[in-house]
Design a protein around this motif. Structure first.
Motif, short mmCIF file in Angstrom:
data_model
loop_
_atom_site.label_atom_id
_atom_site.label_comp_id
_atom_site.label_asym_id
_atom_site.label_seq_id
_atom_site.Cartn_x
_atom_site.Cartn_y
_atom_site.Cartn_z
N LYS A 4 7.45 3.76 -8.52
CA LYS A 4 7.37 2.34 -8.85
C LYS A 4 5.94 2.02 -9.28
O LYS A 4 4.98 2.43 -8.61
CB LYS A 4 7.77 1.49 -7.64
CG LYS A 4 7.95 0.01 -7.95
CD LYS A 4 8.52 -0.73 -6.75
CE LYS A 4 8.77 -2.19 -7.07
NZ LYS A 4 9.31 -2.92 -5.90
N ARG A 71 3.10 -4.67 -4.08
CA ARG A 71 3.74 -4.23 -2.84
C ARG A 71 4.71 -3.06 -3.09
O ARG A 71 5.51 -3.10 -4.01
CB ARG A 71 4.49 -5.40 -2.20
CG ARG A 71 5.10 -5.09 -0.83
CD ARG A 71 5.82 -6.30 -0.29
NE ARG A 71 4.89 -7.41 -0.06
CZ ARG A 71 5.21 -8.69 -0.22
NH1 ARG A 71 6.43 -9.03 -0.62
NH2 ARG A 71 4.31 -9.63 0.01
N ASP A 72 4.60 -2.03 -2.27
CA ASP A 72 5.49 -0.86 -2.31
C ASP A 72 5.45 -0.09 -3.63
O ASP A 72 6.39 0.61 -3.99
CB ASP A 72 6.94 -1.28 -2.03
CG ASP A 72 7.11 -1.92 -0.66
OD1 ASP A 72 6.42 -1.49 0.27
OD2 ASP A 72 7.92 -2.86 -0.54
N THR A 73 4.34 -0.20 -4.35
CA THR A 73 4.19 0.58 -5.58
C THR A 73 3.31 1.80 -5.32
O THR A 73 2.44 1.77 -4.45
CB THR A 73 3.58 -0.26 -6.71
OG1 THR A 73 2.29 -0.73 -6.31
CG2 THR A 73 4.47 -1.44 -7.05
N GLU A 74 3.53 2.84 -6.08
CA GLU A 74 2.74 4.06 -5.94
C GLU A 74 1.56 4.09 -6.90
O GLU A 74 0.55 4.75 -6.65
CB GLU A 74 3.62 5.28 -6.18
CG GLU A 74 4.75 5.44 -5.16
CD GLU A 74 5.77 6.45 -5.61
OE1 GLU A 74 5.38 7.61 -5.86
OE2 GLU A 74 6.97 6.09 -5.72
N GLN A 100 -2.15 4.42 -2.89
CA GLN A 100 -1.85 3.92 -4.22
C GLN A 100 -2.90 4.40 -5.23
O GLN A 100 -4.09 4.22 -5.01
CB GLN A 100 -1.78 2.39 -4.22
CG GLN A 100 -0.57 1.84 -3.46
CD GLN A 100 -0.58 0.32 -3.37
OE1 GLN A 100 -1.54 -0.28 -2.86
NE2 GLN A 100 0.48 -0.32 -3.84
#
Length: 334
Positions: A4, A71-74, A100
């Motif tokens: 993501k 949020r919740d991204t790589e 990240q």
């Protein structure tokens, strides 16, 4: 692939890369402070302001809230102009997670400090790996699935290889290169030469003049780049020669288009306003003029362009000044 990705900045290139990754099946977030841009992305599935007439896939979502976007991204892609990089990094510094990876696609150096953008990012986000993506890549062509080749670099090449895997498609080829200094400097200085090439076009000069500007401009890129620690061979690659060719010759290039207007006699501020987006070559010219003075590096095209942009010199007289310099050997000090 299930990665993501968050793009911070809803401009043309960030949007084009978002579309490309979404077509690959990735979930993509785009943050922008302009509510109209985000509404168009979410409702009309188009970035009307920066990349019109291109459909944005359903798996691209727009946000005006930074924390929600990352949020919740790589991977977090910094898709804003060079002069905004530090401010944006400060804004997200308390929100990013250590794992990240930060990807920078802006080209330039910071005017106030004369630091490369990766150095600026590292100062503000010291716990994150930074990867730079650069090369000859107009947003309009990337969005239209026209074959494009770029390069990624980092102090941590494992992170660069992860970015390579994420961005690689059968229309978007990604190479790696561990020369982060050369990659960043090549990508920044070519904007100066593209601006000069545009001015030449605006005056009405021909292919001979542009070829000279590009070739001698490459000499300036090599001189300043190697002085700062870049590898000479990097500048014959994608972020040197490749980027120089595409920005000096294409009407997609905002630097060339701004130069054309200036060459036709339109005042600099009016030219910028007509382009409607940041003209990085103008900012780069100011910054690299200071840097080459500090390092005592010969950059005559940059010198003359600085006089044209910031001192009001007539572009035609600037060309006369370049052509009338003392004779010298072509390869000297390259």
């Amino acid at each position: 692939m299930s990665a993501k990705v968050a793009f911070l900045g809803g401009g043309s290139f960030g949007t084009a890369l978002s579309i490309m990754l979404a077509k690959k099946g990735l979930m993509v977030n785009i943050w922008d402070r302009d509510q109209h841009v985000i509404d168009d992305i979410n409702v009309k599935k188009e970035n009307i302001k920066y990349l019109p007439n291109i459909t944005i896939p359903y798996n691209v979502k727009g946000f005006t809230n930074l924390e929600e976007a990352i949020r919740d991204t790589e991977f977090i892609v910094l898709a804003v102009p060079s002069h905004v990089i530090r401010t944006l990094c400060k804004q997200i510094s308390s929100k990013v997670k250590r794992n990240q990876i930060i990807i920078n696609i802006a080209k330039g150096i910071e005017e106030e400090t004369l630091k490369r953008l990766s150095e600026v990012i590292e100062e503000e986000l010291p716990n994150n790996q930074v990867v730079v993506l650069s090369g000859p890549s107009h947003a309009e062509e990337v969005a239209a699935d026209i074959p494009t080749v770029v390069v990624v670099t980092s102090k941590d090449m494992k992170s660069a290889e992860k970015v390579q895997d994420v961005f690689m498609t059968n229309k978007f080829r990604v190479y790696t290169n561990d020369d982060i200094i050369g990659i960043e400097i090549g990508g920044a200085v070519k904007n100066i030469i593209a601006l000069a090439a545009g001015i030449s076009d605006g005056i009405g000069y021909g292919d001979n003049t542009k070829a000279a500007l590009m070739t001698r401009g490459m000499s300036e890129i090599i001189r300043i780049g190697t002085k700062l620690g870049g590898k000479k061979e990097t500048f014959s690659g994608l972020t040197g020669m490749g980027d120089l060719i595409v920005t000096c010759t294409s009407m997609h290039s905002r630097n060339r288009r701004a130069g054309i207007l200036i060459g036709k006699g339109i005042p600099v501020e009016e030219a910028i306003k007509e382009i409607g987006m940041v003209v990085e070559g103008i900012k780069a010219c100011k910054a690299f003029y200071q840097l080459k003075e500090k390092l005592n590096v010969s950059m005559p095209i940059t010198d003359v362009l600085h006089k044209v942009i910031f001192e009001g010199k007539d572009p035609k007289y600037g060309v006369y000044e370049l052509m009338s310099r003392d004779k010298k050997d072509e390869i000297y000090k390259i």
